[in-house]
Structures are given as structure tokens and as C-alpha cells.
Design a protein around this motif. Structure first.
Motif, mmCIF file in Angstrom:
data_model
loop_
_atom_site.group_PDB
_atom_site.id
_atom_site.type_symbol
_atom_site.label_atom_id
_atom_site.label_comp_id
_atom_site.label_asym_id
_atom_site.label_seq_id
_atom_site.Cartn_x
_atom_site.Cartn_y
_atom_site.Cartn_z
ATOM 1 N N CYS A 14 62.594 16.956 19.296
ATOM 2 C CA CYS A 14 63.463 16.680 18.151
ATOM 3 C C CYS A 14 63.487 17.923 17.251
ATOM 4 O O CYS A 14 62.747 18.890 17.492
ATOM 5 N N GLY A 15 64.292 17.866 16.211
ATOM 6 C CA GLY A 15 64.409 19.028 15.323
ATOM 7 C C GLY A 15 63.078 19.414 14.690
ATOM 8 O O GLY A 15 62.758 20.607 14.587
ATOM 9 N N GLY A 16 62.304 18.404 14.268
ATOM 10 C CA GLY A 16 61.033 18.699 13.594
ATOM 11 C C GLY A 16 60.025 19.340 14.528
ATOM 12 O O GLY A 16 59.296 20.260 14.137
ATOM 13 N N VAL A 17 59.984 18.881 15.770
ATOM 14 C CA VAL A 17 59.035 19.447 16.735
ATOM 15 C C VAL A 17 59.469 20.859 17.122
ATOM 16 O O VAL A 17 58.647 21.778 17.207
ATOM 17 N N CYS A 100 57.470 18.588 9.323
ATOM 18 C CA CYS A 100 58.896 18.276 9.502
ATOM 19 C C CYS A 100 59.512 18.006 8.126
ATOM 20 O O CYS A 100 58.942 17.247 7.332
ATOM 21 N N ILE A 102 61.784 16.108 7.252
ATOM 22 C CA ILE A 102 62.021 14.670 7.016
ATOM 23 C C ILE A 102 60.733 14.018 6.508
ATOM 24 O O ILE A 102 60.756 13.175 5.613
ATOM 25 N N VAL A 103 59.612 14.436 7.051
ATOM 26 C CA VAL A 103 58.319 13.913 6.590
ATOM 27 C C VAL A 103 58.056 14.369 5.155
ATOM 28 O O VAL A 103 57.610 13.583 4.303
ATOM 29 N N THR A 165 57.902 7.721 9.909
ATOM 30 C CA THR A 165 59.254 8.041 10.385
ATOM 31 C C THR A 165 59.533 7.605 11.817
ATOM 32 O O THR A 165 60.683 7.606 12.244
ATOM 33 N N THR A 166 58.478 7.233 12.560
ATOM 34 C CA THR A 166 58.678 6.945 13.981
ATOM 35 C C THR A 166 58.418 5.484 14.343
ATOM 36 O O THR A 166 58.256 5.175 15.522
ATOM 37 N N CYS A 193 63.281 8.050 10.969
ATOM 38 C CA CYS A 193 64.068 9.277 11.165
ATOM 39 C C CYS A 193 65.229 9.040 12.130
ATOM 40 O O CYS A 193 65.154 8.215 13.043
ATOM 41 N N TRP A 195 66.539 10.812 14.486
ATOM 42 C CA TRP A 195 66.275 11.085 15.906
ATOM 43 C C TRP A 195 65.636 9.852 16.526
ATOM 44 O O TRP A 195 66.033 9.414 17.620
ATOM 45 N N THR A 196 64.638 9.294 15.843
ATOM 46 C CA THR A 196 63.912 8.136 16.372
ATOM 47 C C THR A 196 64.860 6.951 16.567
ATOM 48 O O THR A 196 64.847 6.291 17.613
ATOM 49 N N ALA A 263 59.832 12.631 21.440
ATOM 50 C CA ALA A 263 60.291 13.775 20.644
ATOM 51 C C ALA A 263 59.457 15.024 20.835
ATOM 52 O O ALA A 263 59.833 16.096 20.356
HETATM 53 S S1 SF4 Z 1 60.578 12.446 15.093
HETATM 54 FE FE1 SF4 Z 1 61.861 12.775 13.275
HETATM 55 S S2 SF4 Z 1 60.428 12.851 11.569
HETATM 56 FE FE2 SF4 Z 1 59.212 13.143 13.424
HETATM 57 S S3 SF4 Z 1 59.102 15.369 13.686
HETATM 58 FE FE3 SF4 Z 1 60.883 14.660 14.836
HETATM 59 S S4 SF4 Z 1 62.648 14.890 13.442
HETATM 60 FE FE4 SF4 Z 1 60.748 14.964 12.218
#
Ligand code: SF4
Length: 286
Positions: A14-17, A100, A102-103, A165-166, A193, A195-196, A263
Motif C-alpha cells: 500500500c502507499g504507507g508501506v 504512514c 494516515i496513521v 486503520t486495518t 484506511c 486501501w484496507t 499491504a
Molecule cells: S494499510 Fe493504510 S494505514 Fe496502513 S500503512 Fe497502508 S496505507 Fe497506511
């Protein structure tokens, strides 16, 4: 041959990872010494092994006690509490924040809600680093894991909920319904989130059109565990962390197999799963 259908949009980093991964890799290229992580940066063993091959690894107690000035210390994607940031900076680490965004936003919401007089309750897992870190930004925040926990709370004048978020959105909705009964004023500020959420929807749609599902992702990865739960409602589902765990016998009765991934799963692992399953004979041909 078995037909394989994979989640097209929400499978793998995902974007955060991606952001945390890129920061850690860039840091490793900029230093000869090891790059230390505040914890398991992402919940995926093959991905952590690849980072280790680049000199990026979890910090040990000895790392934290020794000479630290100038060493790079990366705060993981799940976030860390304020005390962890202060301690790392006080010891002279070059701190890179890979939380992340979002977190980070959820952490800020938690702080603001408490400043506004709310008792903050986070729905998530008590032993999950993200939940623990988020609550660490509050003075009185609580983590609950179920509707039973919600019903057991005392009655508050002002109560606000947030979410790890997950978590599974459907679970959070149930918890919110229970929390509403525990306060005069209740505010729902939970944010699973995007993505989740989309990954859960995409996985369910795919699981409904295939004979079996493979979910690739860490055993301790919260978002992966939710994908497994979602897929299990529709068809036989196999959760693996590494393609090496695959067994041909699982798919003996399957003509079409779906593949989704958490993710923090690398694309190379998804591709290996697809290659393995698509090389199997279909039940008709066998
Ligand atoms: S799953 Fe969502 S909140 Fe968690 S790291 Fe990825 S983008 Fe960020």
C-alpha cells in the motif's frame, strides 16, 4: 491448467508501506552502518528478510545502549509513541519518521478529541504497535477489541471512537453501535484506511467468483488477517506468508483460484504464487 485471477488494484504494498520501504532503503544507501528500525517495520517476514540483506534491521537492546550518535533510526510505518521519538532523539540517533501519514492523521485526531473533553476509545488490537502508538499520544485513551469490551465500558459524558486503520469495517460498525449506548455525547471519528477498505471489497468480490482463494501476507499482519476473514465467507481460503508454503493438494478440486495479498506483501511473492498455481493441472484435465 488452473485459471488464476488476482486482485487487480489492491494487492501488495500500500502507499504507507511503499513510503516506509523507500525511506529505509534510501537510508541504507546513504550509510555504511546498519539502519535500525524501531520495530518490525512491516508485518511480512520475506520483506523484512530483504531489508535485512540491505543492512536494515530491527534495533536490539544492545543497539540502544551502545554508541548511537549519527546512526539512522527509522520509525516504522505503524508509528511510535512520543516517548519513543524523544528517547531516540535524546540518544543522538538520526531519526527518520516512516509513520504512514494516515496513521499520523489518526494520532492527531485522538489528541484533538481528548483536548475537546472526549474519552477516546480506539477499536483495534491491544498488542498491535499501531494501536499502542496511537493511544500513547493521549493521556487516557483506551483500546478495545470487541463489542463486549465496548458494552463493559463505564458511562461517559463525552465519548469518541477511533479505529486502528486495518480493522474490518463491519466489526467497527458493530462496535460503534455499542459505544453509542455508553455516553451522553458520542462522536465517531474512526477511519479505516481506504486501501484496507477497498482491498476487503475487492477480495470479497473475487472470492465469490472462484473455487478457492490464496491470501499472501504476514501471519501477524492485521490487514492480511481481515482479508482472510472476508474471503473465508465465500470459498475455501488458504493464508500463506511465503510461496514456499503452497501445497498442490489444496487446489485438487479447483478450476479457478483467486489471489490477493496484504499491504506489506512484495510483488515478487505474489508472482511466485501465481506461477505455482497456474502451473497446476485443472481438475478436469487431471
Ligand atoms: S494499510 Fe493504510 S494505514 Fe496502513 S500503512 Fe497502508 S496505507 Fe497506511
Amino acid at each position: 491448467m488452473v485459471e488464476v485471477r488476482r486482485a487487480q488494484t489492491y494487492a501488495g504494498f500500500c502507499g504507507g508501506v511503499k513510503r516506509a520501504w523507500n525511506r529505509a532503503v534510501k537510508a541504507s544507501q546513504a550509510t555504511d552502518g546498519p539502519v535500525l528500525l524501531s520495530g518490525k517495520m512491516i508485518h511480512n517476514t520475506p520483506a523484512m528478510r530483504e531489508l535485512a540483506s540491505m543492512g536494515v534491521r530491527e534495533a536490539t537492546a544492545a543497539d540502544l545502549e551502545g554508541e548511537t550518535t549519527g546512526q539512522t533510526y527509522v520509525m516504522r510505518a505503524h508509528g511510535e509513541g512520543p516517548a519513543a521519538f524523544e528517547a531516540a532523539r535524546a540518544r543522538g540517533f538520526n531519526v527518520i519518521d516512516a509513520t504512514c501519514p494516515i496513521v499520523t492523521a489518526v494520532q492527531k485526531i485522538a489528541v484533538q478529541l481528548e483536548e475537546d473533553g472526549f474519552q477516546v476509545v480506539l477499536f483495534g488490537h491491544r498488542d498491535h504497535p499501531e494501536a499502542r502508538a496511537t493511544v500513547a499520544y493521549t493521556k487516557r485513551g483506551l483500546i478495545i477489541e470487541s463489542t463486549e469490551d465496548a458494552r463493559a465500558l463505564p458511562y461517559y459524558p463525552k465519548l469518541a471512537s477511533i479505529a486502528q486503520t486495518t480493522v474490518l469495517q463491519a466489526d467497527y460498525v458493530d462496535v460503534v453501535a455499542a459505544l453509542r449506548e455508553r455516553a451522553d455525547v458520542f462522536e465517531d471519528r474512526g477511519r479505516v484506511c481506504g486501501w484496507t477498505l477497498h482491498a476487503q471489497d475487492e477480495a470479497l468480490a473475487l472470492a465469490r467468483e472462484v473455487d478457492a482463494m490464496v491470501v499472501v501476507g504476514g501471519r501477524d499482519s492485521s490487514n492480511t488477517i481481515q482479508l482472510v476473514r472476508v474471503c473465508e465467507t465465500a470459498c475455501p481460503t488458504f493464508h500463506i506468508e511465503s510461496p514456499d508454503e503452497l501445497q498442490a493438494g489444496w487446489f485438487a478440486a479447483s478450476s479457478v483460484v483467486g489471489v490477493v495479498a496484504g499491504a506489506s506483501t512484495r510483488e515478487v511473492d505474489i508472482q511466485r504464487v501465481i506461477a505455482f498455481v497456474s502451473a497446476l493441472p485443472s481438475p478436469v484435465a487431471a
